[in-house]
Design an enzyme around this catalytic site. Structure first.
Site, short mmCIF file in Angstrom:
data_model
loop_
_atom_site.label_atom_id
_atom_site.label_comp_id
_atom_site.label_asym_id
_atom_site.label_seq_id
_atom_site.Cartn_x
_atom_site.Cartn_y
_atom_site.Cartn_z
N CYS A 155 0.83 -1.20 0.00
CA CYS A 155 0.00 0.00 0.00
C CYS A 155 0.87 1.25 0.00
CB CYS A 155 -0.91 0.00 1.22
SG CYS A 155 -1.94 1.49 1.32
N ASP A 164 -1.46 -3.16 -14.58
CA ASP A 164 -1.80 -2.89 -15.98
C ASP A 164 -2.36 -4.09 -16.72
OD1 ASP A 164 -0.93 -0.35 -15.48
OD2 ASP A 164 0.89 -0.45 -16.69
#
Length: 326
Positions: free
Chosen positions: A90, A198
């Protein structure tokens, strides 16, 4: 995936091909200090609907992780979890500044201790231990492969790597070659390796697997408002290689997307009540309608809605072409 990977949506994704999905991020320290009650809604699991279950924790001490796991397994429902997933990826500043999340990339010795102690505890509780991380903190240390090797040596049973640094957050392109170097570092280890970043469709899923040599992939933002992506990718990967160039999977119609939006909303209402569910869905609903005619105006209307009936009326008006750019 804070705000997105609630138990309702994880069930929806599983029904559409996802093999498993971790819960939203939960503070191990909060569990230690407050028990499970305060964070229960973020850790809630439903093995019957979501298959393999994983509770995702973040923190900055091994003691917090191990104690939190024991507390969680003292709850009748939560004790049925299959996996404890440690977040070391994170990039949100308020998490990183405490040394948690991707901040642990900068303290590999602490990260190793957390994984080692957590693995012992998870094993004693009959659970698996996995770790999610990134290719590095700022891209200048080049220690990604060493960090991956350390995670495996310390006891992580699966590692997922996102192809951006913590400093990048979600900007720029994911570096699949950097993921590949981390995968190479653990090829001789008994650990599953997942690549992330992606992956938007079958073609990109196939490429990331080829480039990284990963055992599997994890999908984040591309799944927001798009649970169909999982079966789409699986179908693409199963297709004859000679036919993938002509692969043209039909996309969900606006009507199908609106129906799924309402399905998710009603599931959330059952969890947390109408007011909270509609408010929290304001950040989710735009993902369902993205790319359709009038989406920008429709987004504004949806983000002002406060009841399920209002949301449904906005969607009906759009489908019937009465408003929103038609």
């Amino acid at each position: 995936m804070a705000g997105f990977s609630c138990v309702t949506y994880r069930g929806i994704c599983h029904a559409n091909g996802s093999d498993y999905a971790p819960t939203e991020l939960t503070s191990a320290r909060s569990v230690v200090m407050n028990g499970v009650t305060k964070s229960y809604r973020f850790m809630r699991i439903d093995p019957g609907r979501e298959g393999v279950t994983a509770i995702q924790l973040f923190g900055n001490t091994s003691e917090d992780f191990t104690e939190a796991m024991k507390i969680i397994c003292g709850d009748e429902l939560l004790s049925r979890v299959d996996i404890f997933d440690i977040n070391m990826g994170c990039p949100v500043p308020k998490v990183v500044k405490t040394g948690a999340g991707s901040g642990l990339i900068r303290t590999p010795e602490l990260a190793a201790k957390i994984v080692s102690e957590s693995r012992k505890t998870a094993e004693s509780l009959g659970k698996l231990l996995t770790v999610k991380t990134r290719i590095g903190f700022d891209g200048h240390d080049g220690n990604g492969p060493l960090f991956a090797k350390m995670l495996a040596d310390s006891g992580a049973q699966a590692i997922c790597v996102h192809g951006r640094t913590a400093k990048q957050m979600y900007a720029g392109e994911a570096d699949w070659e950097a993921i590949a170097r981390m995968r190479e570092a653990v090829t001789d280890k008994d650990v599953y390796f997942f690549a992330n970043g992606d992956v938007r469709d079958g073609a990109s899923a196939k490429r990331i697997l080829e480039v990284t040599g990963a055992d599997g992939i994890m999908i984040g933002r591309a799944a927001c408002g798009n649970p169909w992506i999982f079966n789409d990718i699986k179908e693409y990967l199963r297709a004859d290689p000679d036919e993938t160039s002509n692969y043209n999977k039909s996309k969900p119609t606006l009507s199908e997307k609106c129906d799924m939006l309402i399905t998710e909303l009603n599931g959330r209402i059952a969890e947390v009540g109408e007011k909270t569910a509609v408010t929290e869905m304001r950040s989710v609903m735009p993902h369902y309608i993205k790319g359709f005619p009038g989406a920008a105006h429709m987004k504004v209307a949806l983000c002002r809605a406060s009841t399920e009936a209002e949301v449904r009326q906005i969607l009906d008006d759009c489908l019937e072409g009465r408003e929103y750019g038609h």
